[in-house]
Design an enzyme around this catalytic site. Structure first.
Site, mmCIF file in Angstrom:
data_model
loop_
_atom_site.group_PDB
_atom_site.id
_atom_site.type_symbol
_atom_site.label_atom_id
_atom_site.label_comp_id
_atom_site.label_asym_id
_atom_site.label_seq_id
_atom_site.Cartn_x
_atom_site.Cartn_y
_atom_site.Cartn_z
ATOM 1 C CG ASP A 211 -1.961 -1.070 1.194
ATOM 2 O OD1 ASP A 211 -2.130 -1.667 0.118
ATOM 3 O OD2 ASP A 211 -2.596 -1.335 2.231
ATOM 4 C CE1 TYR A 367 -5.330 -11.473 -0.560
ATOM 5 C CE2 TYR A 367 -7.449 -12.058 -1.513
ATOM 6 C CZ TYR A 367 -6.697 -11.633 -0.428
ATOM 7 O OH TYR A 367 -7.299 -11.378 0.763
HETATM 8 O O1 LIG Z 1 -6.318 -10.569 2.827
HETATM 9 P P1 LIG Z 1 -5.068 -10.245 3.549
HETATM 10 O O2 LIG Z 1 -3.964 -11.192 3.294
HETATM 11 O O3 LIG Z 1 -5.293 -10.018 4.997
HETATM 12 O O4 LIG Z 1 -4.527 -8.889 2.974
HETATM 13 C C1 LIG Z 1 -5.333 -7.816 2.625
HETATM 14 C C2 LIG Z 1 -4.698 -6.519 2.900
HETATM 15 O O5 LIG Z 1 -3.305 -6.523 2.849
HETATM 16 C C3 LIG Z 1 -2.849 -5.318 2.277
HETATM 17 O O6 LIG Z 1 -2.341 -5.610 1.024
HETATM 18 C C4 LIG Z 1 -1.716 -4.762 3.037
HETATM 19 O O7 LIG Z 1 -0.728 -5.746 3.058
HETATM 20 C C5 LIG Z 1 -4.074 -4.427 2.168
HETATM 21 O O8 LIG Z 1 -4.074 -3.527 1.131
HETATM 22 C C6 LIG Z 1 -5.158 -5.456 2.023
HETATM 23 O O9 LIG Z 1 -6.387 -4.994 2.413
#
Ligand SMILES: O=P(O)(O)OC[C@H]1O[C@](O)(CO)[C@@H](O)[C@@H]1O
Ligand SMILES: Nc1ncnc2c1ncn2[C@@H]1O[C@H](COP(=O)(O)OP(=O)(O)OP(=O)(O)O)[C@@H](O)[C@H]1O
Ligand SMILES: [Mg+2]
Length: 494
Positions: A211, A367
Site C-alpha cells: 500500500d 491477490y
Molecule cells: O487478505 P489479507 O492477506 O489479509 O490482505 C489484505 C490486505 O493486505 C494489504 O495488502 C496490506 O498488506 C491491504 O491492502 C489489504 O487490504
C-alpha cells in the site's frame, strides 16, 4: 506531539572495533551526488523554505544517518548467526530481499549461519522456533524468480518475550524483519524486550507494504511491480466497458487507508475517468455525487472507467449498514466493506432509473497483484535495500529500518517508521496529477485536506489488541519543531 532531533538518532549496540571487508574500498570515498560518505547525513526535508524556517546551522538540520558499508563494524562475522522473517501481507520482492540478505551476509561478510523463521512471527514462537529454513546461497539462488516468500508469512499476535527466547535459544544475534507497519511495531516491541534483557542482538527492519503507507521512504519496494500489474486490469475493464452499450468498468485495487496503487496505476494508463481513494471522501447522490458524474460520462462518452481503492467510501458502506465497524483481522487491521459491490449496485440502479442500459464489469484483482514477481526496477531496489540492511546490522545498528529517502539510502529509527501513516495528500501534487489526468476534478473537495488524525499520527481504522502500542504520533514532517543538539556528531546511543 513534536519530533525532536533525538528521534532521528539511530540506536547502536556499541562501538565498532572490527575491520569491515569494505574498509579498503571506502578509504578514498567522499560524498558526491551519487554517494553519501559514512558520517555524512541526508536531509529530512528538501525545500529551501522548509530548511530556512529552522534557522539552524547546516549540521544541525534534521537529517538521517546514511546507510551503507562502514570501515569498522561491530560484529565479528565469525560469530554472527542471522535470522530472517517475513510478516504481514505479501508484496512483490520479498524473495529478492531474502536472497540479497543471504548473498551479502555470506559472500562479503563471511557469515556462516542464516536461519529463516517460517510463516512470520508465528515461526518465532516456542512451538515453531525449531522449524527454521537454513538459508544458504544455494537455497536462495533462484528464489527471485517467484513471487511471495519462501519463508511464508502470517498475521496475528505473538508474545515478544517468547520471540526473544527463540532468538536466544537459536543463537541469533542479528535479526532482519521484512514487514509492514504492523511488523515494525512488533519489531519495536521485540527490540524493547531485547533491551530489557541487555542482549547483544541487532534488529533491522526492511519496510514492506504493497500500500506504500509507511512514511519516511520514497516508495516501498514492490510498489512499482504491483501498480504495473494493476494496469493490466484497468486495461481489461476499459476494453470491456468501451465495447458495451452504457459500459461501466470498475477495478478495485488494494489500499486500505492509502490510495497510492489506485493513483499510480490510473496515471500509468491514463484511461480512468474517475479515481476514488480513501483520502478523498465522495458522495453518491446529488449534483456533486458520483452517480450524476457517472451518468454524465456515459451520456457523453458512452462508457466510464472507475478505479477505486478498497478503502475508499467506507463511510458510505457504514451509513448503509454494510460495514461491521469493529471487525478486524488477526493483526487488528480493520476489515473493510466491499466498495466495488456498492458502486456496482448503485450505479446499475441509477442508470437504469435514468433510462440507460448499463453493463457493469467489476474486477477485484487484489491477490493477483501483490503475488507477482518483482519487476526489474524493484529487483534492483530490493537488492540494494538488502545490502543496506546487512551493512546496518554488521555495524551494530539496531531498532532501525533501512529505506530510500530522497534517492539516498538511509537509516530511520523504527519509532519514526510507525509514527504515522503515509497517505495521498489531497493537497499534494500526486492527487493533482490524478485530477489532471481524469480531467474532471472529481470528487470535489468537501474538506480542507487530510485531518490531523489522518495525516499525522492517525491510525484510523486500525484497532490493535489491548496493550499494543501504536507508536508515537508526530507532527507533519513539514512542521518539525526542531529542538536540540548537534546530532551529526558521531556518538553511541546510550
Ligand atoms: O487478505 P489479507 O492477506 O489479509 O490482505 C489484505 C490486505 O493486505 C494489504 O495488502 C496490506 O498488506 C491491504 O491492502 C489489504 O487490504
Ligand atoms: N502493535 C503491534 N504490536 C505487536 N505486534 C504487532 C503490532 N501490530 C502488528 N503486529 C504483528 O506484526 C505482524 C504483521 O502485522 P500486520 O499483519 O498488520 O502486517 P504488516 O506488517 O502491517 O504488513 P502489511 O500491512 O503489508 O500487510 C503480525 O504478526 C502482527 O501480529
Ligand atoms: Mg499494515
Amino acid at each position: 506531539m513534536t519530533l525532536h532531533l533525538e528521534d532521528l538518532r539511530v540506536r547502536r549496540l556499541g562501538e565498532c572495533h572490527y575491520d569491515s571487508p569494505f574498509s579498503e574500498m571506502l578509504a578514498a570515498k567522499q560524498t558526491s551526488p551519487h554517494y553519501v560518505a559514512e558520517g555524512d547525513r541526508v536531509l529530512l526535508e528538501d525545500t529551501v523554505s522548509m530548511l530556512a524556517k529552522h534557522n539552524l546551522p547546516a549540521n544541525q538540520l534534521p537529517s538521517f544517518e546514511a546507510a551503507g558499508p562502514r570501515r569498522k563494524i561491530y560484529f565479528d562475522p565469525a560469530h554472527v548467526s542471522a535470522g530472517v522473517v517475513t510478516c504481514g501481507g505479501l508484496c512483490p520482492g520479498l524473495n529478492n530481499v531474502i536472497r540479497g540478505l543471504v548473498q551479502e551476509l555470506t559472500v562479503h561478510y563471511g557469515v556462516k549461519r542464516i536461519l529463516g523463521f517460517r510463516n512470520g512471527f508465528r515461526g518465532m514462537t516456542a512451538e515453531n522456533r525449531n522449524d527454521t529454513i537454513e538459508l544458504t546461497p544455494e537455497r536462495v539462488r533462484d528464489i527471485n524468480n517467484a513471487g511471495g516468500t519462501i519463508l511464508g508469512s502470517s498475521r496475528g499476535a505473538q508474545d515478544a518475550d517468547e520471540m526473544v527466547d527463540s532468538l536466544v535459544l537459536r543463537g541469533i544475534n542479528v535479526l532482519f524483519i521484512i514487514g509492514g507497519d504492523g511488523s515494525m511495531r512488533a519489531a519495536t516491541r521485540l527490540s524493547a524486550a531485547i533491551r530489557a534483557r541487555d542482549l547483544d542482538i541487532a534488529v533491522i527492519g526492511v519496510p514492506k507494504t504493497i500500500d506504500n503507507d509507511l512514511p519516511f521512504t520514497d516508495q516501498s519496494f514492490g510498489f512499482q511491480s504491483a501498480f504495473a500489474q494493476a494496469t493490466e486490469f484497468i486495461s481489461s475493464v476499459s476494453v470491456e466497458a468501451a465495447a458495451s452499450p452504457d459500459g461501466i468498468g470498475i477495478v478495485k485495487l488494494m489500499g486500505r487507508h492509502s490510495g497510492f496503487i489506485a493513483c499510480y496505476a490510473s496515471l500509468a494508463l491514463n484511461t480512468a475517468d474517475i479515481v476514488l481513494i480513501p483520502e478523498v471522501p465522495f458522495v453518491l447522490e446529488g449534483t456533486d455525487g458520483l452517480l450524476a458524474r457517472v451518468e454524465q460520462h456515459v451520456r457523453s462518452k458512452g462508457y466510464v472507467v472507475i478505479v477505486v481503492a478498497e478503502g475508499a467510501g467506507q463511510d458510505l458502506l457504514a451509513e448503509r449498514g454494510l460495514l461491521q465497524s469493529d471487525a478486524t483481522d488477526a493483526s487488528g487491521n480493520a476489515k473493510l466493506g466491499d466498495i466495488g459491490a456498492l458502486l456496482r449496485e448503485s450505479i446499475t440502479a441509477h442508470l437504469t432509473d435514468a433510462g440507460l442500459t448499463p453493463t457493469v464489469r467489476y474486477i477485484d484483482p487484489s491477490y493477483a497483484i501483490r503475488s507477482v514477481t518483482a519487476n526489474a526496477y524493484d529487483s534492483v531496489y530490493c537488492l540494494r535495500l538488502a545490502h543496506a540492511a546487512v551493512h546496518a546490522a554488521m555495524a551494530g545498528r539496531t531498532e532501525t529500518a533501512v529505506v530510500r529517502w530522497r534517492r539516498r539510502f538511509v537509516h530511520v529509527p523504527m519509532p519514526l517508521i510507525i509514527s504515522y501513516r503515509n497517505q495521498v495528500d489531497p493537497d499534494g501534487d500526486l492527487w493533482m496529477s490524478v485530477l489532471e489526468a481524469t480531467g474532471h476534478l472529481f470528487p470535489p473537495r468537501t474538506h480542507g485536506g487530510l485531518d490531523q488524525e489522518q495525516s499525522h499520527g492517525g491510525h484510523r481504522g486500525v484497532r490493535r489488541p489491548a496493550g499494543w502500542d501504536d507508536g508515537v504520533a508526530i507532527q507533519n514532517a513539514g512542521q518539525l519543531d526542531v529542538d536540540l543538539p548537534d546530532i551529526n556528531s558521531a556518538r553511541s546511543f546510550p
